[in-house]
Scaffold this motif. Structure first.
Motif, PDB file in Angstrom:
ATOM      1  N   GLU A 115      33.108  36.885  42.136  1.00 43.86           N
ATOM      2  CA  GLU A 115      32.822  37.981  41.220  1.00 43.86           C
ATOM      3  C   GLU A 115      32.064  37.301  39.707  1.00 43.86           C
ATOM      4  OE1 GLU A 115      32.445  41.256  40.634  1.00 43.86           O
ATOM      5  OE2 GLU A 115      32.658  41.040  42.875  1.00 43.86           O
ATOM      6  N   ARG A 116      32.468  36.048  39.478  1.00 51.74           N
ATOM      7  CA  ARG A 116      31.905  35.207  38.321  1.00 51.74           C
ATOM      8  C   ARG A 116      30.321  34.866  38.601  1.00 51.74           C
ATOM      9  NH1 ARG A 116      29.001  33.118  35.227  1.00 51.74           N
ATOM     10  NH2 ARG A 116      29.387  31.554  33.613  1.00 51.74           N
ATOM     11  N   GLN A 117      30.236  34.386  39.676  1.00 47.02           N
ATOM     12  CA  GLN A 117      29.169  34.226  40.369  1.00 47.02           C
ATOM     13  C   GLN A 117      27.810  35.289  40.540  1.00 47.02           C
ATOM     14  OE1 GLN A 117      27.327  31.187  41.092  1.00 47.02           O
ATOM     15  NE2 GLN A 117      25.420  32.123  41.778  1.00 47.02           N
ATOM     16  N   ARG A 118      28.589  36.417  40.891  1.00 49.21           N
ATOM     17  CA  ARG A 118      27.848  37.777  41.283  1.00 49.21           C
ATOM     18  C   ARG A 118      27.587  38.279  39.746  1.00 49.21           C
ATOM     19  NH1 ARG A 118      28.518  43.453  42.371  1.00 49.21           N
ATOM     20  NH2 ARG A 118      30.742  43.450  41.671  1.00 49.21           N
ATOM     21  N   THR A 119      28.433  38.485  38.750  1.00 46.83           N
ATOM     22  CA  THR A 119      28.336  39.192  37.622  1.00 46.83           C
ATOM     23  C   THR A 119      27.842  38.156  36.467  1.00 46.83           C
ATOM     24  OG1 THR A 119      30.666  39.094  36.832  1.00 46.83           O
ATOM     25  CG2 THR A 119      30.190  40.792  38.265  1.00 46.83           C
ATOM     26  N   GLY A 120      28.208  36.998  36.438  1.00 45.44           N
ATOM     27  CA  GLY A 120      27.778  36.229  35.626  1.00 45.44           C
ATOM     28  C   GLY A 120      28.589  36.151  34.196  1.00 45.44           C
ATOM     29  N   ASN A 121      29.635  36.749  34.434  1.00 42.05           N
ATOM     30  CA  ASN A 121      30.594  36.993  33.478  1.00 42.05           C
ATOM     31  C   ASN A 121      32.023  36.828  33.646  1.00 42.05           C
ATOM     32  OD1 ASN A 121      32.292  38.614  31.692  1.00 42.05           O
ATOM     33  ND2 ASN A 121      30.542  39.480  30.613  1.00 42.05           N
ATOM     34  N   TRP A 122      32.801  36.079  32.900  1.00 45.69           N
ATOM     35  CA  TRP A 122      34.218  35.624  33.253  1.00 45.69           C
ATOM     36  C   TRP A 122      35.137  37.045  32.970  1.00 45.69           C
ATOM     37  CZ3 TRP A 122      35.685  32.181  36.414  1.00 45.69           C
ATOM     38  CH2 TRP A 122      34.981  30.963  36.204  1.00 45.69           C
ATOM     39  N   GLU A 123      34.534  37.743  31.907  1.00 45.65           N
ATOM     40  CA  GLU A 123      35.403  38.951  31.672  1.00 45.65           C
ATOM     41  C   GLU A 123      35.668  40.028  32.887  1.00 45.65           C
ATOM     42  OE1 GLU A 123      35.799  42.623  28.338  1.00 45.65           O
ATOM     43  OE2 GLU A 123      35.174  40.477  27.772  1.00 45.65           O
ATOM     44  N   ASN A 124      34.096  40.239  33.199  1.00 46.30           N
ATOM     45  CA  ASN A 124      34.135  41.311  34.271  1.00 46.30           C
ATOM     46  C   ASN A 124      34.608  40.593  35.785  1.00 46.30           C
ATOM     47  OD1 ASN A 124      32.679  43.025  32.708  1.00 46.30           O
ATOM     48  ND2 ASN A 124      30.704  42.091  33.450  1.00 46.30           N
ATOM     49  N   ALA A 125      34.669  39.475  35.840  1.00 47.74           N
ATOM     50  CA  ALA A 125      34.823  39.003  37.123  1.00 47.74           C
ATOM     51  C   ALA A 125      36.659  39.008  36.990  1.00 47.74           C
ATOM     52  CB  ALA A 125      34.515  37.417  37.249  1.00 47.74           C
ATOM     53  N   TRP A 126      37.215  38.693  35.909  1.00 40.38           N
ATOM     54  CA  TRP A 126      38.729  38.868  35.801  1.00 40.38           C
ATOM     55  C   TRP A 126      39.243  40.358  36.097  1.00 40.38           C
ATOM     56  CZ3 TRP A 126      42.851  36.949  37.370  1.00 40.38           C
ATOM     57  CH2 TRP A 126      44.051  37.110  36.541  1.00 40.38           C
ATOM     58  N   TYR A 127      38.261  41.148  35.560  1.00 39.33           N
ATOM     59  CA  TYR A 127      38.923  42.674  35.750  1.00 39.33           C
ATOM     60  C   TYR A 127      38.705  42.971  37.085  1.00 39.33           C
ATOM     61  CZ  TYR A 127      38.009  47.462  35.422  1.00 39.33           C
ATOM     62  OH  TYR A 127      38.201  49.030  35.611  1.00 39.33           O
ATOM     63  N   ARG A 128      37.658  42.620  38.075  1.00 33.24           N
ATOM     64  CA  ARG A 128      37.663  43.069  39.087  1.00 33.24           C
ATOM     65  C   ARG A 128      38.885  42.199  40.065  1.00 33.24           C
ATOM     66  NH1 ARG A 128      32.351  43.508  37.205  1.00 33.24           N
ATOM     67  NH2 ARG A 128      31.400  45.520  37.754  1.00 33.24           N
ATOM     68  N   THR A 129      39.043  41.157  39.827  1.00 34.72           N
ATOM     69  CA  THR A 129      40.006  40.261  40.454  1.00 34.72           C
ATOM     70  C   THR A 129      41.295  40.917  40.187  1.00 34.72           C
ATOM     71  OG1 THR A 129      38.814  38.092  40.127  1.00 34.72           O
ATOM     72  CG2 THR A 129      41.121  38.130  40.476  1.00 34.72           C
ATOM     73  N   ARG A 130      41.558  41.421  38.986  1.00 38.10           N
ATOM     74  CA  ARG A 130      42.853  42.210  38.787  1.00 38.10           C
ATOM     75  C   ARG A 130      43.072  43.361  39.487  1.00 38.10           C
ATOM     76  NH1 ARG A 130      41.782  41.906  33.055  1.00 38.10           N
ATOM     77  NH2 ARG A 130      41.729  44.107  33.084  1.00 38.10           N
ATOM     78  N   GLY A 131      41.725  43.942  40.099  1.00 37.39           N
ATOM     79  CA  GLY A 131      41.806  45.116  41.063  1.00 37.39           C
ATOM     80  C   GLY A 131      42.407  44.760  42.384  1.00 37.39           C
ATOM     81  N   VAL A 132      41.942  43.736  42.589  1.00 40.91           N
ATOM     82  CA  VAL A 132      42.138  42.993  44.118  1.00 40.91           C
ATOM     83  C   VAL A 132      43.495  42.657  43.962  1.00 40.91           C
ATOM     84  CG1 VAL A 132      41.775  41.103  45.626  1.00 40.91           C
ATOM     85  CG2 VAL A 132      39.871  42.373  44.533  1.00 40.91           C
ATOM     86  N   LEU A 133      44.117  42.310  42.829  1.00 37.83           N
ATOM     87  CA  LEU A 133      45.617  41.561  43.109  1.00 37.83           C
ATOM     88  C   LEU A 133      46.384  42.843  42.769  1.00 37.83           C
ATOM     89  CD1 LEU A 133      45.461  38.900  40.203  1.00 37.83           C
ATOM     90  CD2 LEU A 133      46.316  38.548  42.395  1.00 37.83           C
ATOM     91  N   ARG A 134      46.148  43.847  42.443  1.00 33.78           N
ATOM     92  CA  ARG A 134      47.031  45.311  42.127  1.00 33.78           C
ATOM     93  C   ARG A 134      46.965  45.901  43.791  1.00 33.78           C
ATOM     94  NH1 ARG A 134      45.182  50.503  41.858  1.00 33.78           N
ATOM     95  NH2 ARG A 134      46.924  51.886  41.207  1.00 33.78           N
ATOM     96  N   GLY A 135      45.592  45.603  44.185  1.00 31.63           N
ATOM     97  CA  GLY A 135      45.737  46.178  45.732  1.00 31.63           C
ATOM     98  C   GLY A 135      46.577  45.546  46.511  1.00 31.63           C
ATOM     99  N   PHE A 136      46.359  44.009  46.370  1.00 33.74           N
ATOM    100  CA  PHE A 136      47.185  43.092  47.472  1.00 33.74           C
ATOM    101  C   PHE A 136      48.722  43.345  47.044  1.00 33.74           C
ATOM    102  CE2 PHE A 136      49.718  39.053  47.819  1.00 33.74           C
ATOM    103  CZ  PHE A 136      49.231  38.666  49.188  1.00 33.74           C
ATOM    104  N   GLY A 137      49.212  43.664  45.815  1.00 35.84           N
ATOM    105  CA  GLY A 137      50.459  43.773  45.390  1.00 35.84           C
ATOM    106  C   GLY A 137      51.042  45.093  45.863  1.00 35.84           C
TER     107      GLY A 137
END
Length: 161
Positions: A115-137
């Protein structure tokens, strides 16, 4: 089935329940397999056939939930399918590099980097990663719940036999 046999089936199911949370063990499949062994030895008569059928249905629903929920969690926050594939690949690599915890750590790292590579932004990447983490949980919770429900169905089967 003897008391020892019932104990061994229950033990296998308990290990399977732990496996719904730890990636090293097969989880629900082990619980279902123990139920199958019980049925083959004790018989599927009476409510056994119906209860084993319900166990099989819960196995299928739990398996679907295990894969759908993390994908949905990431998609809700805008993570791409390609990101989820990268996360899965990193998860598999992590599984072999760091036993037990490598699978989730690798998957999270893969999603974050993709996501960092795709968006170029750590904040957006972390936001999307938290969504995946929530779904994984939620997926782990669904898997555990399915395993517990399968065990309760088996207990009902043993009591009714």
């Amino acid at each position: 089935m003897s008391g020892l046999g019932i104990f061994l089936v229950a033990l296998a199911m308990a290990v399977g329940l732990v496996g719904t949370v730890l990636p090293l063990l097969p989880g629900r499949v082990l619980i279902w397999g123990a139920g199958l062994v019980y049925g083959l030895v004790a018989g599927f008569g009476g409510p056994g056939g119906w209860l084993f059928g319900l166990m099989t249905l819960v196995l299928i629903v739990g398996t679907v939930a295990e894969y759908v929920l993390p994908t949905r969690g990431g998609a809700e926050r805008g993570a791409s399918t390609q990101t989820l594939v990268v996360g899965a690949i990193f998860g598999v690599i992590g599984f072999f590099v760091i036993p037990v915890v490598g699978l989730p750590l690798g998957a999270v790292l893969g999603v974050l980097l993709a996501e960092r590579q795709r968006t170029g932004n750590w904040e957006n990447a972390w936001y999307r990663t938290r969504g995946v983490l929530r779904g994984f949980g939620l997926g782990v919770l669904a898997e555990f719940t399915a395993g517990l429900l399968m065990i309760l169905l088996w207990i009902g089967w043993v009591i009714s036999s």
